[in-house]
Design a protein around this motif. Structure first.
Motif, PDB file in Angstrom:
ATOM      1  N   MET A  72       0.833  -1.200   0.000  1.00  0.00           N
ATOM      2  CA  MET A  72       0.000   0.000   0.000  1.00  0.00           C
ATOM      3  C   MET A  72       0.873   1.258   0.000  1.00  0.00           C
ATOM      4  O   MET A  72       0.594   2.223  -0.725  1.00  0.00           O
ATOM      5  N   VAL A  73       1.937   1.246   0.790  1.00  0.00           N
ATOM      6  CA  VAL A  73       2.873   2.373   0.803  1.00  0.00           C
ATOM      7  C   VAL A  73       3.503   2.541  -0.580  1.00  0.00           C
ATOM      8  O   VAL A  73       3.621   3.659  -1.104  1.00  0.00           O
ATOM      9  N   HIS A  74       3.907   1.429  -1.179  1.00  0.00           N
ATOM     10  CA  HIS A  74       4.544   1.461  -2.497  1.00  0.00           C
ATOM     11  C   HIS A  74       3.596   2.020  -3.550  1.00  0.00           C
ATOM     12  O   HIS A  74       3.991   2.847  -4.386  1.00  0.00           O
ATOM     13  N   GLU A  75       2.336   1.578  -3.521  1.00  0.00           N
ATOM     14  CA  GLU A  75       1.354   2.026  -4.510  1.00  0.00           C
ATOM     15  C   GLU A  75       1.108   3.528  -4.417  1.00  0.00           C
ATOM     16  O   GLU A  75       0.724   4.162  -5.401  1.00  0.00           O
ATOM     17  N   ARG A  76       1.348   4.110  -3.255  1.00  0.00           N
ATOM     18  CA  ARG A  76       1.111   5.540  -3.087  1.00  0.00           C
ATOM     19  C   ARG A  76       2.391   6.353  -3.278  1.00  0.00           C
ATOM     20  O   ARG A  76       2.429   7.548  -2.967  1.00  0.00           O
ATOM     21  N   GLY A  77       3.434   5.693  -3.824  1.00  0.00           N
ATOM     22  CA  GLY A  77       4.649   6.407  -4.182  1.00  0.00           C
ATOM     23  C   GLY A  77       5.483   6.874  -3.011  1.00  0.00           C
ATOM     24  O   GLY A  77       6.202   7.876  -3.122  1.00  0.00           O
ATOM     25  N   LEU A  78       5.426   6.130  -1.887  1.00  0.00           N
ATOM     26  CA  LEU A  78       6.140   6.559  -0.687  1.00  0.00           C
ATOM     27  C   LEU A  78       7.199   5.538  -0.249  1.00  0.00           C
ATOM     28  O   LEU A  78       7.616   5.522   0.911  1.00  0.00           O
ATOM     29  N   THR A  79       7.650   4.713  -1.185  1.00  0.00           N
ATOM     30  CA  THR A  79       8.609   3.666  -0.842  1.00  0.00           C
ATOM     31  C   THR A  79       9.911   4.253  -0.314  1.00  0.00           C
ATOM     32  O   THR A  79      10.464   3.761   0.685  1.00  0.00           O
ATOM     33  N   GLU A  80      10.434   5.286  -0.980  1.00  0.00           N
ATOM     34  CA  GLU A  80      11.700   5.868  -0.544  1.00  0.00           C
ATOM     35  C   GLU A  80      11.584   6.449   0.858  1.00  0.00           C
ATOM     36  O   GLU A  80      12.504   6.323   1.676  1.00  0.00           O
ATOM     37  N   ARG A  81      10.456   7.059   1.145  1.00  0.00           N
ATOM     38  CA  ARG A  81      10.253   7.597   2.489  1.00  0.00           C
ATOM     39  C   ARG A  81      10.176   6.470   3.512  1.00  0.00           C
ATOM     40  O   ARG A  81      10.654   6.614   4.642  1.00  0.00           O
ATOM     41  N   MET A  82       9.596   5.342   3.110  1.00  0.00           N
ATOM     42  CA  MET A  82       9.491   4.194   4.011  1.00  0.00           C
ATOM     43  C   MET A  82      10.859   3.683   4.438  1.00  0.00           C
ATOM     44  O   MET A  82      11.077   3.285   5.582  1.00  0.00           O
ATOM     45  N   PHE A  83      11.814   3.711   3.495  1.00  0.00           N
ATOM     46  CA  PHE A  83      13.140   3.188   3.786  1.00  0.00           C
ATOM     47  C   PHE A  83      14.050   4.205   4.479  1.00  0.00           C
ATOM     48  O   PHE A  83      15.137   3.838   4.952  1.00  0.00           O
ATOM     49  N   LEU A  84      13.626   5.464   4.550  1.00  0.00           N
ATOM     50  CA  LEU A  84      14.507   6.512   5.066  1.00  0.00           C
ATOM     51  C   LEU A  84      14.998   6.256   6.498  1.00  0.00           C
ATOM     52  O   LEU A  84      16.194   6.442   6.775  1.00  0.00           O
ATOM     53  N   PRO A  85      14.142   5.848   7.449  1.00  0.00           N
ATOM     54  CA  PRO A  85      14.658   5.598   8.807  1.00  0.00           C
ATOM     55  C   PRO A  85      15.747   4.537   8.844  1.00  0.00           C
ATOM     56  O   PRO A  85      16.756   4.701   9.550  1.00  0.00           O
ATOM     57  N   ALA A  86      15.564   3.441   8.105  1.00  0.00           N
ATOM     58  CA  ALA A  86      16.591   2.402   8.056  1.00  0.00           C
ATOM     59  C   ALA A  86      17.864   2.930   7.411  1.00  0.00           C
ATOM     60  O   ALA A  86      18.981   2.637   7.868  1.00  0.00           O
TER      61      ALA A  86
END
Length: 211
Positions: free
Chosen positions: A103-117
């Motif tokens: 769901m995160v990927h479909e909304r174009g937020l994958t890079e933001r998802m990985f930012l903390p890691a």
């Protein structure tokens, strides 16, 4: 499932938690306002009042997921150990929340998802003495290993049964007389152990054996 009328108070967090459970069980496409109302034993109008329409609900779920996935704390004494711990935690998060990650990927937020890691990895590779391009390459190499391994694991889970299987294909002769190797390749794959072996080897190569 709770029957209608059993809740005296319904809050926004109750709605989001129930929506997250539905998505984790059935995927984002199965999430409807009517289904969510039934899950909570509430009126559909109450769901709209707390979270708005379905798009607003999905946006709120994505923000909740991003916040949850941001909780990665490195463990270990040396930088290499801490990098491995971040990689293992990230893999676990991606495997445990496939529908939410999609769901995160479909909304174009994958890079933001990985930012903390990524930020955690940057800190550790800096501690190991890497800077600039070498540090960036190390961070990306670890991230790509994690994502690639998760994709392979998911594909293996969905793949049809193999005929012949590895246990039939691998014999001592096929392994050039190495019976121990043949028995190991014919046995079941331990994804977590293989991942740990892979990421440790990668990190040793990136940071050096003394890191």
């Amino acid at each position: 499932m709770k029957g209608k009328g059993t809740r005296t108070r319904l809050g926004r967090e109750d709605v989001l938690a129930a929506a997250e459970r539905l998505v984790m069980r059935h995927g984002p496409r199965a999430l409807t306002m009517r289904g969510l109302a039934d899950e909570l034993g509430a009126a559909v109008t109450s769901i709209y009042w707390h979270v708005g329409n379905r798009e607003a609900l999905l946006d709120a779920l994505v923000e909740r997921t991003l916040a949850d996935l941001g909780e990665i704390r490195p463990a270990g004494r040396a930088p290499a150990q801490r990098v491995v711990s971040v990689a293992r935690a990230l893999r676990r998060q991606l495997l445990d929340h496939p529908h939410l990650v999609a769901m995160v990927h479909e909304r174009g937020l994958t890079e933001r998802m990985f930012l903390p890691a990524q930020r955690a990895l940057v800190h550790e590779v800096h501690e190991a003495g890497l800077r600039g391009v070498r540090a960036a390459d190390a961070v990306r190499a670890v991230q790509v290993l994690v994502v690639g391994h998760v994709l392979v694991e998911r594909n293996r889970e969905r793949a049809p049964a193999q005929h012949p299987g590895e246990e039939e294909l691998w014999t001592a002769r096929a392994a050039q007389g190495d019976g121990a190797l043949a028995r190991a390749l014919a046995g079941p794959l331990d994804p977590e152990a293989l991942f740990t072996t892979s990421v440790k080897a990668l990190v040793t190569g990136l940071l050096g054996p003394g890191a």
